[in-house]
Design an enzyme around this catalytic site. Structure first.
Site, PDB file in Angstrom:
ATOM      1  N   LYS A  10       0.855  -1.208   0.000  1.00  0.00           N
ATOM      2  CA  LYS A  10       0.000   0.000   0.000  1.00  0.00           C
ATOM      3  C   LYS A  10       0.882   1.246   0.000  1.00  0.00           C
ATOM      4  O   LYS A  10       2.059   1.195   0.395  1.00  0.00           O
ATOM      5  CB  LYS A  10      -0.933   0.020   1.217  1.00  0.00           C
ATOM      6  N   ASP A 136      -1.871  -1.511  10.651  1.00  0.00           N
ATOM      7  CA  ASP A 136      -1.869  -1.451   9.182  1.00  0.00           C
ATOM      8  C   ASP A 136      -2.400  -2.713   8.515  1.00  0.00           C
ATOM      9  O   ASP A 136      -2.283  -2.862   7.307  1.00  0.00           O
ATOM     10  CB  ASP A 136      -0.413  -1.282   8.703  1.00  0.00           C
TER      11      ASP A 136
END
Ligand code: C5P
Length: 340
Positions: A10, A136
């Site tokens: 990401k 995350d």
């Protein structure tokens, strides 16, 4: 049976750090965006017990501290399953790079484990386990364009942005996220002292932490994001909206929205070469360039694949480790995750 899972990375399209919380984490707002770069995870379950992690990269821990170990242990319990789990991590993403590599590896393990065992956890239970292992992780259970709130673990799918060509620059240096947050606190404390104010968020020990509430900064990002994502609808004439839906160039709108990553303020002074990397991306034609997470990875978004390809050539000539990829929509993320 062995299953192979692509563990996509990401980037953060803007990140604002807010208050230090009583549990030691920081409130934040960010937009996560999955991209095409990935590690590969091979997972198998055999007779016996225990979790074994194999990885050629010496920087990757092979014990219980590895996020893959932690999530598999939680998932086995939740699935009421037994067996010896062997996880092989083929590392292609940088370690401590701000691309969520270790978090993505863990989610890939969870998905792989479910597939091998032919058992599935309810979606809410998956999110709960992922959030327990790290802030995350949950974003990788959604994919595409994702709003992150809380300590980053509260995730909401946003309207997916179209795929953008993207160049990722991975400097050698690894940045520690806890250290970057600690430096943020230190600066906030200094700033408060200069202004004769005190910050009073309480630490888990009962002592005082350093950061004020910071919600104005997060609200600012919220407004910028809303403006960015809704502008084609809200500013176009009605007939245009009806015909073209998400009209306009989302990249140009992103630049106009002024979205920033707060970590740049603490990481760039410590590692000036990273500021140089961002400038090099901008000079190479990026419409928008930023640090990802707490770094050290930098990325640039480009108007075309050709422009991204040219930028990679130019950046490599200057000595930067640069790779071209593209952002992954939610659909592309899920359709490619097991396809290897
Ligand atoms: O959740 P995760 O394990 O990724 O967090 C690593 C460390 O980063 C935490 O222990 C904390 O020190 C810091 N952190 C934080 N605020 C966040 C996320 C992480 O202070 N929102």
């Amino acid at each position: 049976m062995t299953v192979t899972v692509r563990s996509f990375a990401k980037i953060n399209l803007g990140l604002r750090i807010g208050a230090a919380r009583a549990d030691g984490f920081h409130e934040l707002r960010t937009v996560y965006q999955t991209i095409g770069l990935h590690d590969a995870i091979r997972l198998s379950v055999g007779r016996g017990t225990g979790i074994e992690i194999r990885c050629d990269d010496p920087r990757v821990p092979r014990d219980e501290s590895n996020t893959c170990h932690r999530i598999v242990s939680c998932a086995l319990e939740a699935l009421r399953a037994k067996g010896r789990v062997v996880i092989e991590i083929e590392k292609r993403l940088p370690v401590q790079g701000g691309l969520g590599g270790a978090s993505a590896n863990a989610v890939a393990c969870l998905l792989g484990l479910e597939r091998v065992l032919k058992k599935t956890l309810p979606a809410g239970e998956r999110l709960r386990i992922a959030a327990k292992v790290g802030s995350d992780l949950p974003l990788f259970l959604i994919g595409g364009t994702v709003l992150g709130m809380g300590r980053g673990e509260q995730v909401y799918p946003l309207v997916d942005l179209p795929s953008f060509p993207c160049v990722v620059v991975t400097p050698e240096v690894g940045v520690s996220t806890p250290k970057a947050f600690a430096e943020w606190d230190r600066r906030a404390q200094d700033d408060a002292a200069r202004r004769g104010r005190s910050y009073t968020a309480s630490a888990p020990s009962g002592g005082k932490l350093t950061v004020g509430d910071g919600s104005d900064r997060m609200d600012e990002l919220g407004r910028g994001l809303s403006a960015w994502l809704s502008e084609p609808y809200s500013s176009a004439p009605h007939s245009l909206v009806a015909k073209r839906g998400r009209a306009g160039n989302p990249l140009l709108r992103l630049v106009r929205a002024g979205i920033e990553n707060d970590f740049e303020q603490v990481v760039f002074p410590e590692y000036p070469e990273l500021r140089e990397g961002k400038r090099a991306l901008e000079r190479a034609g990026a419409k928008y360039a930023s640090l990802s997470g707490s770094g050290s990875t930098l990325y640039g978004l480009f108007g075309s694949k050709t422009a991204a390809g040219r930028a990679v050539v130019s950046l490599r000539k200057q000595g930067w480790a640069a790779r071209a990829t593209s952002t992954l929509t939610r659909w592309a993320y899920w359709s490619r995750i097991f396809d290897c």
